[in-house]
Design a protein around this motif. Structure first.
Motif, PDB file in Angstrom:
ATOM      1  N   LEU A 111      53.305   2.338  -8.613  1.00 26.07           N
ATOM      2  CA  LEU A 111      53.080   3.736  -8.246  1.00 26.07           C
ATOM      3  C   LEU A 111      53.617   4.628  -9.352  1.00 26.07           C
ATOM      4  N   GLN A 112      52.832   5.623  -9.724  1.00 24.17           N
ATOM      5  CA  GLN A 112      53.258   6.520 -10.805  1.00 24.17           C
ATOM      6  C   GLN A 112      54.308   7.519 -10.325  1.00 24.17           C
ATOM      7  N   ALA A 113      55.249   7.815 -11.219  1.00 22.90           N
ATOM      8  CA  ALA A 113      56.301   8.760 -10.854  1.00 22.90           C
ATOM      9  C   ALA A 113      55.932  10.166 -11.329  1.00 22.90           C
ATOM     10  N   THR A 114      54.726  10.597 -10.979  1.00 28.35           N
ATOM     11  CA  THR A 114      54.290  11.917 -11.456  1.00 28.35           C
ATOM     12  C   THR A 114      54.536  13.011 -10.428  1.00 28.35           C
ATOM     13  N   GLY A 115      55.138  12.668  -9.329  1.00 29.61           N
ATOM     14  CA  GLY A 115      55.396  13.667  -8.287  1.00 29.61           C
ATOM     15  C   GLY A 115      55.863  12.940  -7.046  1.00 29.61           C
ATOM     16  N   ASP A 151      37.854  11.383 -15.746  1.00 27.92           N
ATOM     17  CA  ASP A 151      38.376  12.408 -14.812  1.00 27.92           C
ATOM     18  C   ASP A 151      39.657  13.045 -15.361  1.00 27.92           C
ATOM     19  N   LYS A 152      40.576  12.176 -15.825  1.00 29.82           N
ATOM     20  CA  LYS A 152      41.875  12.711 -16.270  1.00 29.82           C
ATOM     21  C   LYS A 152      41.732  13.469 -17.583  1.00 29.82           C
ATOM     22  N   SER A 153      40.782  13.082 -18.452  1.00 29.77           N
ATOM     23  CA  SER A 153      40.562  13.837 -19.695  1.00 29.77           C
ATOM     24  C   SER A 153      40.028  15.223 -19.361  1.00 29.77           C
ATOM     25  N   VAL A 157      45.750  -2.321  -3.969  1.00 29.04           N
ATOM     26  CA  VAL A 157      45.552  -0.970  -4.538  1.00 29.04           C
ATOM     27  C   VAL A 157      44.573  -0.185  -3.681  1.00 29.04           C
ATOM     28  N   GLY A 158      44.499   1.113  -3.947  1.00 29.63           N
ATOM     29  CA  GLY A 158      43.480   1.944  -3.324  1.00 29.63           C
ATOM     30  C   GLY A 158      42.152   1.747  -4.057  1.00 29.63           C
ATOM     31  N   GLU A 159      41.095   2.256  -3.431  1.00 25.46           N
ATOM     32  CA  GLU A 159      39.734   2.097  -3.957  1.00 25.46           C
ATOM     33  C   GLU A 159      39.615   2.593  -5.410  1.00 25.46           C
ATOM     34  N   ASP A 160      40.379   3.653  -5.751  1.00 30.77           N
ATOM     35  CA  ASP A 160      40.273   4.254  -7.089  1.00 30.77           C
ATOM     36  C   ASP A 160      40.648   3.290  -8.209  1.00 30.77           C
ATOM     37  N   GLN A 161      41.366   2.225  -7.869  1.00 24.87           N
ATOM     38  CA  GLN A 161      41.827   1.302  -8.911  1.00 24.87           C
ATOM     39  C   GLN A 161      40.924   0.083  -9.072  1.00 24.87           C
ATOM     40  N   LYS A 184      40.830   5.065   0.631  1.00 26.78           N
ATOM     41  CA  LYS A 184      40.655   6.315  -0.108  1.00 26.78           C
ATOM     42  C   LYS A 184      40.853   7.487   0.851  1.00 26.78           C
ATOM     43  N   ILE A 185      42.080   7.975   0.906  1.00 28.74           N
ATOM     44  CA  ILE A 185      42.381   9.151   1.720  1.00 28.74           C
ATOM     45  C   ILE A 185      41.989  10.362   0.881  1.00 28.74           C
ATOM     46  N   MET A 186      41.191  11.235   1.478  1.00 27.46           N
ATOM     47  CA  MET A 186      40.648  12.356   0.722  1.00 27.46           C
ATOM     48  C   MET A 186      41.511  13.616   0.923  1.00 27.46           C
ATOM     49  N   LYS A 239      36.999  14.567  -2.533  1.00 28.19           N
ATOM     50  CA  LYS A 239      37.817  14.013  -3.622  1.00 28.19           C
ATOM     51  C   LYS A 239      39.100  13.413  -3.077  1.00 28.19           C
ATOM     52  N   LYS A 240      39.553  12.352  -3.745  1.00 29.73           N
ATOM     53  CA  LYS A 240      40.773  11.649  -3.329  1.00 29.73           C
ATOM     54  C   LYS A 240      41.989  12.591  -3.288  1.00 29.73           C
ATOM     55  N   MET A 241      42.845  12.400  -2.305  1.00 34.97           N
ATOM     56  CA  MET A 241      44.106  13.162  -2.257  1.00 34.97           C
ATOM     57  C   MET A 241      45.001  12.657  -3.393  1.00 34.97           C
ATOM     58  N   SER A 242      45.397  13.565  -4.300  1.00 35.53           N
ATOM     59  CA  SER A 242      46.182  13.177  -5.482  1.00 35.53           C
ATOM     60  C   SER A 242      47.443  14.012  -5.575  1.00 35.53           C
ATOM     61  N   LYS A 243      48.554  13.387  -5.991  1.00 36.86           N
ATOM     62  CA  LYS A 243      49.804  14.157  -6.030  1.00 36.86           C
ATOM     63  C   LYS A 243      49.820  15.204  -7.138  1.00 36.86           C
ATOM     64  N   SER A 244      49.002  14.994  -8.194  1.00 38.93           N
ATOM     65  CA  SER A 244      49.009  15.982  -9.284  1.00 38.93           C
ATOM     66  C   SER A 244      48.038  17.136  -9.044  1.00 38.93           C
ATOM     67  N   GLU A 245      47.309  17.077  -7.947  1.00 41.30           N
ATOM     68  CA  GLU A 245      46.338  18.126  -7.612  1.00 41.30           C
ATOM     69  C   GLU A 245      47.087  19.272  -6.945  1.00 41.30           C
TER      70      GLU A 245
HETATM   71  N1  AQP Z   1      44.362   9.246  -1.808  1.00 45.30           N
HETATM   72  C1  AQP Z   1      44.604   7.942  -1.869  1.00 45.30           C
HETATM   73  N2  AQP Z   1      44.039   7.110  -0.962  1.00 45.30           N
HETATM   74  C2  AQP Z   1      44.287   5.783  -1.015  1.00 45.30           C
HETATM   75  N3  AQP Z   1      45.074   5.195  -1.927  1.00 45.30           N
HETATM   76  C3  AQP Z   1      45.658   5.989  -2.830  1.00 45.30           C
HETATM   77  N4  AQP Z   1      46.471   5.727  -3.857  1.00 45.30           N
HETATM   78  C4  AQP Z   1      46.797   6.891  -4.477  1.00 45.30           C
HETATM   79  N5  AQP Z   1      46.184   7.915  -3.881  1.00 45.30           N
HETATM   80  C5  AQP Z   1      45.457   7.389  -2.852  1.00 45.30           C
HETATM   81  C6  AQP Z   1      46.944   4.406  -4.215  1.00 45.30           C
HETATM   82  O1  AQP Z   1      48.339   4.457  -4.309  1.00 45.30           O
HETATM   83  C7  AQP Z   1      48.787   3.601  -5.339  1.00 45.30           C
HETATM   84  C8  AQP Z   1      49.709   4.371  -6.228  1.00 45.30           C
HETATM   85  O2  AQP Z   1      48.970   5.360  -6.900  1.00 45.30           O
HETATM   86  P1  AQP Z   1      49.657   6.240  -8.012  1.00 45.30           P
HETATM   87  O3  AQP Z   1      50.452   7.261  -7.341  1.00 45.30           O
HETATM   88  O4  AQP Z   1      50.322   5.398  -8.985  1.00 45.30           O
HETATM   89  O5  AQP Z   1      48.527   6.796  -8.883  1.00 45.30           O
HETATM   90  P2  AQP Z   1      47.245   7.512  -8.600  1.00 45.30           P
HETATM   91  O6  AQP Z   1      46.222   6.614  -7.968  1.00 45.30           O
HETATM   92  O7  AQP Z   1      46.847   8.111  -9.884  1.00 45.30           O
HETATM   93  O8  AQP Z   1      47.713   8.569  -7.530  1.00 45.30           O
HETATM   94  P3  AQP Z   1      47.561  10.076  -7.657  1.00 45.30           P
HETATM   95  O9  AQP Z   1      48.257  10.682  -6.496  1.00 45.30           O
HETATM   96  O10 AQP Z   1      46.126  10.432  -7.847  1.00 45.30           O
HETATM   97  O11 AQP Z   1      48.422  10.359  -8.933  1.00 45.30           O
HETATM   98  P4  AQP Z   1      48.147  11.358 -10.086  1.00 45.30           P
HETATM   99  O12 AQP Z   1      47.783  12.640  -9.412  1.00 45.30           O
HETATM  100  O13 AQP Z   1      49.426  11.413 -10.830  1.00 45.30           O
HETATM  101  O14 AQP Z   1      47.027  10.775 -10.880  1.00 45.30           O
HETATM  102  C9  AQP Z   1      47.562   3.066  -6.046  1.00 45.30           C
HETATM  103  O15 AQP Z   1      47.300   1.770  -5.563  1.00 45.30           O
HETATM  104  C10 AQP Z   1      46.478   3.997  -5.601  1.00 45.30           C
HETATM  105  O16 AQP Z   1      45.222   3.347  -5.553  1.00 45.30           O
END
Ligand code: AQP
Length: 334
Positions: free
Chosen positions: A11-15, A113-115, A147-151, A186-188, A195-201
């Motif tokens: 898990l990334q330590a970005t938030g 996406d990240k670029s 992992v989540g679907e995004d990976q 994939k929690i949106m 779009k996926k719920m992201s901590k950096s959003e």
């Molecule tokens: N929304 C999500 N739904 C399901 N799985 C998720 N994961 C992250 N967001 C969702 C899964 O959690 C693991 C750790 O993810 P991460 O925090 O290392 O990186 P990420 O996927 O890049 O998460 P964020 O929140 O989107 O981070 P930022 O915003 O920094 O890029 C992974 O297994 C991921 O699939």
């Protein structure tokens, strides 16, 4: 010696972790610790691909590790550590860079996406991120990667790199399988359920639920969640907002999606949103109490961090040594 199959995830330590990473990843990690030899890592090296404030990165890394323990990862049963404490990750990543094609990296959707989100800092680390991720996994001979679907795409690349390497040098790496949960992968976002719920959003705070949100913040965010105009509580691709709420409810309560649909049948969207918010608050409560206790116990957290680093270093060195020997690096003086 531990002979159980091996699991690696990070898990990334970005938030502060979100409800998405909890339901999509960490909760499943905890379920796997009895049957597998698990390594769970705070991937602070990956976080460097986006500019980080040094104090915040250090703080988020420690918080992430405390969340791991609070969410049920017992350091006696699995290895919890910081990626930057194990130099073998970086060493293997360099070698694997030489076995990864630029064409493959060009196809990675996360890089695109990240670029797009970081136009002023499209660095080489962001580009080769999936190679470091492959090193993370292959270093421990992981059989399974939850992992989540995004990976999924990164995991496929990791498998390709492992098979390519093995074809040249013999069976050095275990070729890992992805473990993607059937519900919650994939929690949106609550405001943008496409779009996926992201901590950096962070532009729209109501879009994400962070694990440290207060109960009233969580309820408020769910009350404002985007739905649709037909007022029918049903899981369907054309209803992303409602489907996301039903998924979150199912994950939070342990019910299936049909059971969750049946539970809310005949109710309005207002009741659905309130019901999901309350279920999330109830699910998080015990975790949050433990987290607060752990964050106040520096000596305990330090001991988890030290022991995790020692265990991970010892495991990683075995593979790295085999790799160096296979590719022809001169023998290391003892
Ligand atoms: N929304 C999500 N739904 C399901 N799985 C998720 N994961 C992250 N967001 C969702 C899964 O959690 C693991 C750790 O993810 P991460 O925090 O290392 O990186 P990420 O996927 O890049 O998460 P964020 O929140 O989107 O981070 P930022 O915003 O920094 O890029 C992974 O297994 C991921 O699939």
């Amino acid at each position: 010696m531990n002979t159980k199959p091996i699991i690696f995830s990070g898990l990334q330590a970005t938030g502060i972790p979100t409800l998405g990473s909890l339901l999509g990843a960490i909760r499943n990690w905890a379920r796997l610790t009895t049957d597998y030899n698990c390594l769970y890592c705070v991937v602070d090296m990956h976080s460097m691909t986006i500019r980080q404030d040094p104090a915040a990165l250090r703080n988020y890394s420690r918080m992430a590790l405390a969340w791991f323990v609070a969410l049920g990862l017992d350091p006696k049963e699995c290895t919890l550590y910081f990626q930057s404490h194990v130099p073998a990750h970086a060493e293997l990543a360099w070698i694997l860079n030489c076995f990864t094609y630029v064409g493959e990296l060009n196809r990675m959707t996360q890089f695109k996406d990240k670029s797009a989100k970081n136009e002023d800092n499209i660095n080489a680390g962001l580009y080769t991120y999936p190679v470091l991720q492959a090193a993370d996994i292959l270093l421990y001979q992981a059989n399974l990667v939850p992992v989540g679907e995004d990976q999924r795409q990164h995991l496929e690349l990791c498998r390709d790199i492992a098979m390519r390497f093995n074809k040249i040098y013999g069976d050095i790496f275990t070729v890992p399988e992805a473990y993607i949960p059937p519900v919650g992968a994939k929690i949106m976002g609550l405001q943008n359920p496409e779009k996926k719920m992201s901590k950096s959003e962070t532009e729209n705070e109501g879009n994400l639920v962070s694990l440290s949100d207060t109960d009233s913040d969580i309820i408020k965010k769910f009350k404002r969640a985007v739905t649709d105009s037909d007022n029918e509580i049903r899981f369907a691709p054309e209803k992303p907002g409602i489907s996301n709420l039903l998924t979150i409810y199912a994950c939070a309560t342990g019910k299936t999606i049909p059971e969750s649909e049946a539970y809310f049948s005949g109710m309005g969207y207002g009741q659905l949103k309130m019901g999901v918010g309350e279920a999330v608050v109830a699910m998080l409560k015990p975790y949050r109490d433990t987290y607060d206790r752990l964050m106040a116990d520096n000596a305990y957290l330090d001991s988890v961090i030290t022991q995790g680093a020692q265990k991970a270093r010892a495991m990683s060195e075995v593979t790295l040594k085999n790799v160096k020997q296979a590719i022809g690096y001169p023998m290391q003086p003892e």
